[in-house]
Design a protein around this motif. Structure first.
Motif, short mmCIF file in Angstrom:
data_model
loop_
_atom_site.label_atom_id
_atom_site.label_comp_id
_atom_site.label_asym_id
_atom_site.label_seq_id
_atom_site.Cartn_x
_atom_site.Cartn_y
_atom_site.Cartn_z
N ALA A 149 7.60 -6.85 0.05
CA ALA A 149 6.63 -7.05 -1.02
C ALA A 149 5.77 -5.79 -1.10
CB ALA A 149 5.76 -8.26 -0.73
N LEU A 150 5.15 -5.58 -2.24
CA LEU A 150 4.27 -4.43 -2.43
C LEU A 150 3.18 -4.40 -1.35
CD1 LEU A 150 3.97 -2.13 -4.53
CD2 LEU A 150 2.33 -3.57 -5.72
N THR A 151 2.60 -5.56 -1.05
CA THR A 151 1.54 -5.62 -0.03
C THR A 151 2.07 -5.28 1.36
OG1 THR A 151 1.88 -8.00 0.14
CG2 THR A 151 0.08 -7.26 -1.28
N ALA A 152 3.29 -5.67 1.66
CA ALA A 152 3.87 -5.39 2.99
C ALA A 152 4.09 -3.89 3.17
CB ALA A 152 5.18 -6.15 3.16
N LEU A 153 4.64 -3.23 2.16
CA LEU A 153 4.85 -1.79 2.27
C LEU A 153 3.52 -1.05 2.31
CD1 LEU A 153 6.56 0.72 2.47
CD2 LEU A 153 6.81 0.69 -0.05
N ALA A 154 2.56 -1.49 1.50
CA ALA A 154 1.24 -0.86 1.50
C ALA A 154 0.62 -0.93 2.89
CB ALA A 154 0.33 -1.52 0.47
N LYS A 155 0.72 -2.08 3.53
CA LYS A 155 0.16 -2.24 4.88
C LYS A 155 0.92 -1.36 5.87
CE LYS A 155 -0.91 -5.63 8.41
NZ LYS A 155 -0.83 -7.01 8.83
N GLU A 156 2.24 -1.38 5.82
CA GLU A 156 3.06 -0.60 6.74
C GLU A 156 2.81 0.90 6.59
OE1 GLU A 156 5.75 -0.14 9.82
OE2 GLU A 156 4.99 -2.03 9.03
N ALA A 157 2.56 1.33 5.35
CA ALA A 157 2.37 2.76 5.07
C ALA A 157 0.91 3.20 5.20
CB ALA A 157 2.88 3.08 3.66
N GLY A 158 -0.02 2.26 5.24
CA GLY A 158 -1.43 2.62 5.30
C GLY A 158 -1.92 3.19 3.98
N VAL A 159 -1.39 2.64 2.88
CA VAL A 159 -1.74 3.07 1.53
C VAL A 159 -2.21 1.83 0.78
CG1 VAL A 159 -0.80 4.04 -0.61
CG2 VAL A 159 -0.02 4.90 1.58
N SER A 160 -3.20 1.98 -0.10
CA SER A 160 -3.69 0.81 -0.83
C SER A 160 -2.61 0.26 -1.76
CB SER A 160 -4.95 1.17 -1.64
OG SER A 160 -4.61 1.97 -2.75
N VAL A 161 -2.69 -1.03 -2.01
CA VAL A 161 -1.74 -1.68 -2.91
C VAL A 161 -1.86 -1.08 -4.31
CG1 VAL A 161 -1.13 -3.88 -4.03
CG2 VAL A 161 -1.70 -3.84 -1.60
N ARG B 293 3.40 9.04 4.29
CA ARG B 293 3.07 7.71 4.82
C ARG B 293 4.00 6.65 4.23
NH1 ARG B 293 -3.42 8.02 4.04
NH2 ARG B 293 -3.83 9.49 5.73
N ILE B 294 4.27 6.75 2.93
CA ILE B 294 5.16 5.79 2.28
C ILE B 294 6.56 5.93 2.85
CG2 ILE B 294 6.23 5.13 0.10
CD1 ILE B 294 3.56 6.02 -1.27
#
Length: 189
Positions: free
Chosen positions: A21-33, A53-54
């Motif tokens: 999910a968008l939120t999961a990748l954002a959390k894993e990458a340390g980037v805002s949704v 980071r992504i």
């Protein structure tokens, strides 16, 4: 040149292929949704550090993430296309460099208003480097436990694998440039 729409499609497809999910990748990458969403829609071109980071969040190298997206070897980045970031505390950054596949380099122009402390930045991975050149005003640069006072026309190099800080303690604005080669440790597995 890196096409932001093609990059966005590539990121969306890679994320979907991994069932993230968008939120999961954002959390894993340390980037805002919101940043990740804007990149996927082709509305924003990320900096090299954000893109790295992504890539980490997807378990890829930056060069693998960007493979076949480069359409031209010469990249002109017009002033209107540069990323302008207003930071808390009133200071301002302009990212001058485009994203170049496989290159972890950024050139940033920063303006610190009078009596502004930009804060302390964490150490980057070993092998990281920063070059700083002061255009106007006086910059107080902290590297580890040491502090260096730099005036207009002064420049400095330091290995960026130590915490470092930037502050303007004077009554006039301080403008400086940072050229950074940032190494990022890759996740394993």
């Amino acid at each position: 040149m890196l096409d932001p729409v093609l990059l966005g499609r590539r990121l969306h497809d890679l994320r979907a292929d991994r069932g993230l999910a968008l939120t999961a990748l954002a959390k894993e990458a340390g980037v805002s949704v919101s940043m990740l969403s804007a990149i996927e829609r082709g509305e924003k071109t990320p900096t090299v550090v954000v893109l790295s980071r992504i890539a980490d969040g997807l378990g890829l190298s930056l060069s693998r993430l960007l493979a076949d997206l480069e359409t031209d070897r010469v990249i002109v980045r017009r002033a209107a296309e540069q990323d302008h970031v207003a930071e808390p505390g009133g200071w301002h950054r302009t990212v001058l460099t485009p994203v170049v596949p496989g290159v972890n380099f950024e050139w940033i122009r920063t303006t610190l208003p009078p009596r502004c402390d930009a804060g302390t930045f964490p150490a980057y991975a070993p092998g990281s480097h920063e070059f700083v050149a002061v255009e106007a005003g006086t910059l107080h640069l902290g590297v580890g436990a040491a502090e260096y006072v730099l005036g207009a026309g002064d420049s400095v190099y330091f290995p960026a694998d130590a915490p470092h800080s930037y502050a303007n303690r004077g009554a006039d604005p301080c403008v400086y440039h940072v050229a950074a080669l940032i190494m990022r440790p890759r996740k394993t597995g």
